[in-house]
Structure formats: structure tokens, C-alpha cells
Design a protein around this motif. Structure first.
Motif, mmCIF file in Angstrom:
data_model
loop_
_atom_site.group_PDB
_atom_site.id
_atom_site.type_symbol
_atom_site.label_atom_id
_atom_site.label_comp_id
_atom_site.label_asym_id
_atom_site.label_seq_id
_atom_site.Cartn_x
_atom_site.Cartn_y
_atom_site.Cartn_z
ATOM 1 N N LYS A 1 -1.283 4.279 -1.777
ATOM 2 C CA LYS A 1 -2.372 3.793 -2.632
ATOM 3 C C LYS A 1 -3.699 4.055 -1.913
ATOM 4 N N VAL A 2 -4.401 5.078 -2.343
ATOM 5 C CA VAL A 2 -5.660 5.454 -1.704
ATOM 6 C C VAL A 2 -6.761 4.466 -2.076
ATOM 7 N N ASN A 3 -6.803 4.113 -3.345
ATOM 8 C CA ASN A 3 -7.785 3.138 -3.837
ATOM 9 C C ASN A 3 -7.049 2.194 -4.785
ATOM 10 N N PRO A 4 -6.482 1.107 -4.255
ATOM 11 C CA PRO A 4 -5.640 0.228 -5.083
ATOM 12 C C PRO A 4 -6.350 -0.319 -6.314
ATOM 13 N N SER A 5 -7.639 -0.618 -6.200
ATOM 14 C CA SER A 5 -8.350 -1.212 -7.327
ATOM 15 C C SER A 5 -8.493 -0.248 -8.496
ATOM 16 N N LYS A 6 -8.477 1.055 -8.202
ATOM 17 C CA LYS A 6 -8.625 2.064 -9.255
ATOM 18 C C LYS A 6 -7.314 2.772 -9.579
ATOM 19 N N GLY A 7 -6.248 2.384 -8.896
ATOM 20 C CA GLY A 7 -4.958 3.007 -9.158
ATOM 21 C C GLY A 7 -4.821 4.409 -8.615
ATOM 22 N N GLU A 8 -5.689 4.811 -7.706
ATOM 23 C CA GLU A 8 -5.651 6.166 -7.130
ATOM 24 C C GLU A 8 -4.550 6.255 -6.075
ATOM 25 N N THR A 9 -3.682 7.244 -6.197
ATOM 26 C CA THR A 9 -2.582 7.423 -5.244
ATOM 27 C C THR A 9 -2.517 8.877 -4.782
ATOM 28 N N VAL A 10 -1.788 9.091 -3.688
ATOM 29 C CA VAL A 10 -1.518 10.434 -3.174
ATOM 30 C C VAL A 10 -0.090 10.428 -2.642
ATOM 31 N N VAL A 11 0.562 11.579 -2.678
ATOM 32 C CA VAL A 11 1.976 11.667 -2.295
ATOM 33 C C VAL A 11 2.149 12.611 -1.117
ATOM 34 N N TRP A 12 2.942 12.164 -0.124
ATOM 35 C CA TRP A 12 3.443 13.068 0.919
ATOM 36 C C TRP A 12 4.935 13.237 0.690
ATOM 37 N N HIS B 1 -3.450 4.880 5.087
ATOM 38 C CA HIS B 1 -4.558 3.924 5.040
ATOM 39 C C HIS B 1 -5.592 4.222 3.958
ATOM 40 N N GLY B 2 -5.351 5.263 3.161
ATOM 41 C CA GLY B 2 -6.332 5.571 2.135
ATOM 42 C C GLY B 2 -7.704 5.790 2.741
ATOM 43 N N ARG B 3 -8.694 5.043 2.263
ATOM 44 C CA ARG B 3 -10.055 5.146 2.802
ATOM 45 C C ARG B 3 -10.348 4.051 3.832
ATOM 46 N N ALA B 4 -9.337 3.287 4.202
ATOM 47 C CA ALA B 4 -9.543 2.208 5.175
ATOM 48 C C ALA B 4 -9.522 2.795 6.590
ATOM 49 N N TYR B 5 -10.526 3.623 6.893
ATOM 50 C CA TYR B 5 -10.551 4.341 8.160
ATOM 51 C C TYR B 5 -10.604 3.415 9.376
ATOM 52 N N PRO B 6 -11.444 2.379 9.374
ATOM 53 C CA PRO B 6 -11.461 1.494 10.555
ATOM 54 C C PRO B 6 -10.097 0.860 10.824
ATOM 55 N N GLN B 7 -9.366 0.499 9.765
ATOM 56 C CA GLN B 7 -8.045 -0.099 9.946
ATOM 57 C C GLN B 7 -7.073 0.915 10.538
ATOM 58 N N TYR C 1 0.794 -1.230 0.000
ATOM 59 C CA TYR C 1 0.000 0.000 0.000
ATOM 60 C C TYR C 1 0.826 1.279 0.000
ATOM 61 N N VAL C 2 2.091 1.187 0.368
ATOM 62 C CA VAL C 2 2.910 2.388 0.545
ATOM 63 C C VAL C 2 4.265 2.188 -0.134
ATOM 64 N N THR C 3 4.748 3.242 -0.788
ATOM 65 C CA THR C 3 6.108 3.261 -1.334
ATOM 66 C C THR C 3 6.836 4.469 -0.768
ATOM 67 N N LEU C 4 7.965 4.228 -0.118
ATOM 68 C CA LEU C 4 8.772 5.302 0.464
ATOM 69 C C LEU C 4 10.070 5.415 -0.318
ATOM 70 N N GLU C 5 10.404 6.640 -0.712
ATOM 71 C CA GLU C 5 11.660 6.912 -1.405
ATOM 72 C C GLU C 5 12.422 7.976 -0.617
ATOM 73 N N TYR C 6 13.716 7.695 -0.383
ATOM 74 C CA TYR C 6 14.528 8.606 0.437
ATOM 75 C C TYR C 6 15.881 8.803 -0.219
ATOM 76 N N LEU C 7 16.333 10.041 -0.246
ATOM 77 C CA LEU C 7 17.625 10.388 -0.831
ATOM 78 C C LEU C 7 18.747 9.926 0.095
ATOM 79 N N ARG C 8 19.533 8.998 -0.380
ATOM 80 C CA ARG C 8 20.600 8.441 0.446
ATOM 81 C C ARG C 8 21.654 9.508 0.772
ATOM 82 N N ASN C 9 22.235 9.370 1.955
ATOM 83 C CA ASN C 9 23.287 10.285 2.425
ATOM 84 C C ASN C 9 22.815 11.726 2.534
ATOM 85 N N SER C 10 21.504 11.903 2.696
ATOM 86 C CA SER C 10 20.990 13.249 2.889
ATOM 87 C C SER C 10 21.521 13.817 4.198
ATOM 88 N N ALA C 11 21.974 15.062 4.181
ATOM 89 C CA ALA C 11 22.602 15.671 5.352
ATOM 90 C C ALA C 11 21.673 16.615 6.100
#
Length: 456
Positions: free
Chosen positions: A112-123, A257-263, A89-99
Motif C-alpha cells: 500500500k503506497v498511499n493507503p488513504s487513496k488506495g494506491e498500491t504497487v506489486v513486487w 514503506h510506500g512514501r514513508a521514507y523516514p520510517q 500495509y503489505v500483503t504477501l501471497e506465496y504458492l504453497r509447495n513450490s519446488a
């Protein structure tokens, strides 16, 4: 008046904590000055430290970092420039050796907000963006709020004494909980206690290194003063801007958690500790009025409930149950704590309650629960019935008539307060406490960042 009900002071020692504080080592990923903990396939802890020192102990918020029976499944890849962590559900990308600490230049989390529809959001650490769409949290009290619309979006809430907080679910698809430099708890297995830990303000050059449009808020949004901001180890800019420096410690929990509020709510309770179920009578009928009732008047009220076959579960007695000194208070007389005299109190006014023990037992025979109003900020004043015992317990010579200051972060004081003062009233028949507004917001907290008496 603020309504916070405390169900027996001993409940402070009986909080349900998570069973395992430390995260499973297999769920932790280190990269330079960052540490990432995959708590579940949707919940990620993100830490950054200029010294590579990370917190593994309990905090005010976190009681367990193993929130599921087995470690979550995830995949780690690295190339010359980036670390990548993938779950379902989540992909994290981090710049190595960031100071520098987390910013939009070195971290990106795709949910992945809605995996079945391919809907995503980025932080990616753009300041305050994570609050858009948040379904909001809570405030300390409704006291003093005279607005027709109660503002729960902390960015727009002007009062800093409300300790506004955001929630863990959001229409945006993710929520971010900042646990950086929040109060820590010691490892006492019987009664975990707040650690008196403070932080030094950063070097001004580290504050100047952060462009204005990249400054991430440190703590509350409005009316933060310089003293409180610097206690958190953050940068201050007049009149009330408090933000993280380029080398700021970070301890964040991303709920992807996307729309999986109870989870999301379920995993929050696994992280922060189980929520005790209130007793059934708390959901019943309360009688409460700010009025100087005498014992015979309260007996009459209860009798009328019975006569008219109206249910009643809890009798609330407001502050006039104790000695009040209204004539002195009307002249703005202050007690030794600087509070309005008679606002705090722990001694029954015998003019109104000549035999409070018999009255409370009569209520119990009818199946009623009793609660009393408390304004603790004044501590224990010399006229209180339990003053001598409290003074001696705190090393104060009772003959000096010096009051016992209220400091609920002092374990010695709180233990004495509970055992000497509150337990005596509970034994007489009090079932729970109504913790009202005046709790000593200023001074008692020993300058421990983010503490306030209501939540503690």
C-alpha cells in the motif's frame, strides 16, 4: 583520491549492534521450502532454501531481527494453493509447495503506497523491476570518475570496482535488499569477525531451467567474472551475466514503506545497527593538499590560519609523511606485494619530519586533530620501523626480509596491525586515518563472496 576517514581503529570493536539478533518466533511463518519473517508491518524478510536450512546469524548487513519492542500484528491464511500474509500495509501471497526459488510464478507482494487513496504497487520477482524508481545508494569512491554525470544506477554503472549499491527508499513504493550469501559474522561478543564461507556453483541444468527473461541478477550488474559469480553459488553466462538458479538460496528484505521514507530509514538502522554519531570536528574545516610538505612548512600553514583568524579543525598529511622512494617508483619499481614501491608506508620520513611526535603534540596544544594518508595494500615491507614486530607476530622470520602481506579479513593480522603499527602512531598524536584507494582489492579476501576492503 578516495576519502574514507577511520576514527580510531578501536571503533571496529565498538559498532552499535541491535540488541536481539533472532526474530521473535511468533513473527516467523514457514511454508514448504520458504520462511517469511514479519519484522514490522512494512518490512518482511523472505527466504527460500532447497534444504530448508535458513540463516539466523549475523551478516555484514544484519545485526538484529527484532526491530521493534513488540511483534508486529499480522494475519495468516491458507487455502489449497496459496499462503497469504496480511499486515496493515503489505500483503504477501506465496504458492504453497513450490519446488523452485522465488520467481514471478510463485510469489507476489502487494504494498500500500498511499493507503488513504488506495494506491498500491506489486513486487513479484520480475527481474530488476525493483530498481525502477529507487532513490539509489552509494559508491565505494569517486576516484577515477571523470564523467560529468556520476552514475548511481547500478544497472548503468560500468565499473565493478565501485561496488555500487541501491538504497532502501524508492518512488516505486518498495525497495528490495538482497542479503543472499553476503558475508556472515561470527558470534564473538567483543569483535564479530567475517566468516570464511564459500559456495559451490549450481548444477548447469538448474541454470538452464531458468528462462532468459526470468533470470534475477545475482550480485553486481556489470563486469562480473565467472570466478566471482560461482563463488556466490550462482549461474554464469559469458561474458558477464550472473544470475540465480532455479534452486538458489534466497535471503531478501522487502521494505514496503510506500512514501514513508523516514520510517524506512529508521527501520533499516534497527535492522543493520545504530549509526554512531561522528565527533563534531569531522564537520569542521580540513586542510589537505597532495604535496610533500616538511614539518616546518606545515607549522607555517597552521600559523597563517591563526594569524588570519581562519578556523581550522583537522590537518591532513598526504602520503609523503612516510618513506616514498619516488625515484624508484618513477622507474615503475614494485615492492614485494606487486604494488608501486613506497605507496604504502607506516614510517615517518625523518627528512621531512625530524621530530614528528613534537609536531603532533604542538598541533594538539592548538586544538587541532591530525590524520595521515594510508594505502594499506602493500602490507608491512622490510624497511618499516615496525617490520620486525609484525613479522614475528605473523610467524615470519624477520631475517628473511619477507614482507607481511595485507589481509584485513585475517583477524590475527588485523589485530597485530592495529596494536603494533597503528596504535603506536595514535599514541604519538594521530586522531583518525584517511583510508585511501589502494587497499588490495585483489587476492587478500580469501575468495569470500562480496567482500571488499573499503567496506570491511
Amino acid at each position: 583520491m578516495m576519502v574514507v576517514l577511520i576514527l580510531w581503529i578501536s571503533a571496529l570493536t565498538a559498532t552499535a549492534f541491535g540488541s536481539t539478533l533472532q526474530a521473535d518466533p511468533s513473527s516467523i511463518v514457514y511454508e514448504g521450502q520458504a520462511r517469511f519473517t514479519i519484522l514490522s508491518t512494512r518490512l518482511i524478510r523472505l527466504e527460500w532454501s532447497p534444504t530448508k536450512e535458513f540463516l539466523d546469524g549475523k551478516t555484514w548487513l544484519v545485526q538484529s531481527r527484532q526491530i521493534q519492542p513488540t511483534p508486529p500484528v499480522y494475519n495468516v491464511t491458507r487455502n489449497d494453493t496459496h499462503l497469504r500474509i496480511d499486515t496493515n500495509y503489505v500483503t504477501l501471497e506465496y504458492l504453497r509447495n513450490s519446488a523452485t526459488t522465488f520467481s514471478q510464478h510463485n510469489i507476489r507482494v502487494t504494498v500500500k503506497v498511499n493507503p488513504s487513496k488506495g494506491e498500491t504497487v506489486v513486487w513479484n520477482a520480475i527481474p530488476n523491476e525493483e530498481f525502477d524508481g529507487n532513490l539509489l545508494g552509494t559508491l565505494r569512491t569517486l576516484d577515477g570518475n571523470r564523467d560529468s554525470k556520476l552514475e548511481l544506477d547500478c544497472r548503468n554503472q560500468p565499473r565493478n570496482d565501485l561496488h555500487c549499491t541501491y538504497g532502501v527508499i524508492s518512488r516505486r513504493g518498495y525497495a528490495l535488499v538482497d542479503d543472499t550469501h553476503q558475508p556472515q559474522l561470527d558470534d564473538d561478543p567483543q569483535w564479530p569477525w567475517i566468516v570464511n564461507k564459500q559456495y559451490s556453483p549450481p548444477d548447469p541444468s538448474l541454470c538452464q531451467a531458468v528462462p532468459v527473461n526470468e533470470r534475477r541478477t545475482c550480485g553486481t550488474f556489470n563486469n562480473t567474472n565467472q570466478h566471482d559469480c560461482e563463488l556466490r553459488g550462482c549461474c554464469f553466462q559469458s561474458p558477464s551475466s550472473c544470475f540465480y538458479s532455479s534452486q538458489a538460496q534466497q535471503d531478501l528484505y522487502l521494505f514496503g514503506h510506500g512514501r514513508a521514507y523516514p520510517q524506512a530509514l529508521y527501520e533499516f538502522t534497527r535492522l543493520a545497527g545504530s549509526i554512531p554519531l561522528p565527533p563534531r570536528y569531522i564537520f569542521g574545516v580540513f586542510f589537505s593538499r597532495y604535496w610533500a610538505y616538511a614539518e616546518y612548512e606545515e607549522r607555517q600553514i597552521i600559523t597563517e590560519y591563526i594569524q588570519h583568524d581562519v578556523p581550522l579543525d583537522v590537518l591532513v598529511t598526504d602520503m609523503d609523511w612516510h618513506i616514498t622512494f619516488y625515484k624508484l617508483a618513477s622507474n615503475d619499481t614494485k615492492d614485494q606485494a606487486g604494488q608501486t614501491i613506497g605507496w604504502s608506508g607506516y614510517t615517518f620520513d625523518e627528512h621531512l619530519f625530524p621530530s614528528h611526535q613534537k609536531f603532533l603534540q604542538w598541533c594538539k596544544q592548538l586544538g587541532l586533530k591530525n590524520t595521515l594518508n594510508l594505502h594499506p595494500a602493500s602490507g608491512i615491507q622490510p624497511w618499516e620501523e615496525k617490520y620486525k614486530e609484525m613479522a614475528e607476530a605473523m610467524g615470519i622470520d624477520p631475517s628473511t626480509k619477507h614482507y607481511v602481506p595485507f589481509n584485513v579479513t585475517d583477524k590475527k593480522f588485523t589485530s597485530a596491525w592495529a596494536n603494533i603499527v597503528l596504535h603506536a602512531l595514535q599514541q604519538a598524536g594521530i586522531d583518525l586515518w584517511w583510508l585511501d584507494w589502494q587497499q588490495g582489492e585483489e587476492g587478500w579476501m580469501n575468495d569470500i563472496p562480496y567482500t571488499n576492503p573499503t567496506f570491511w
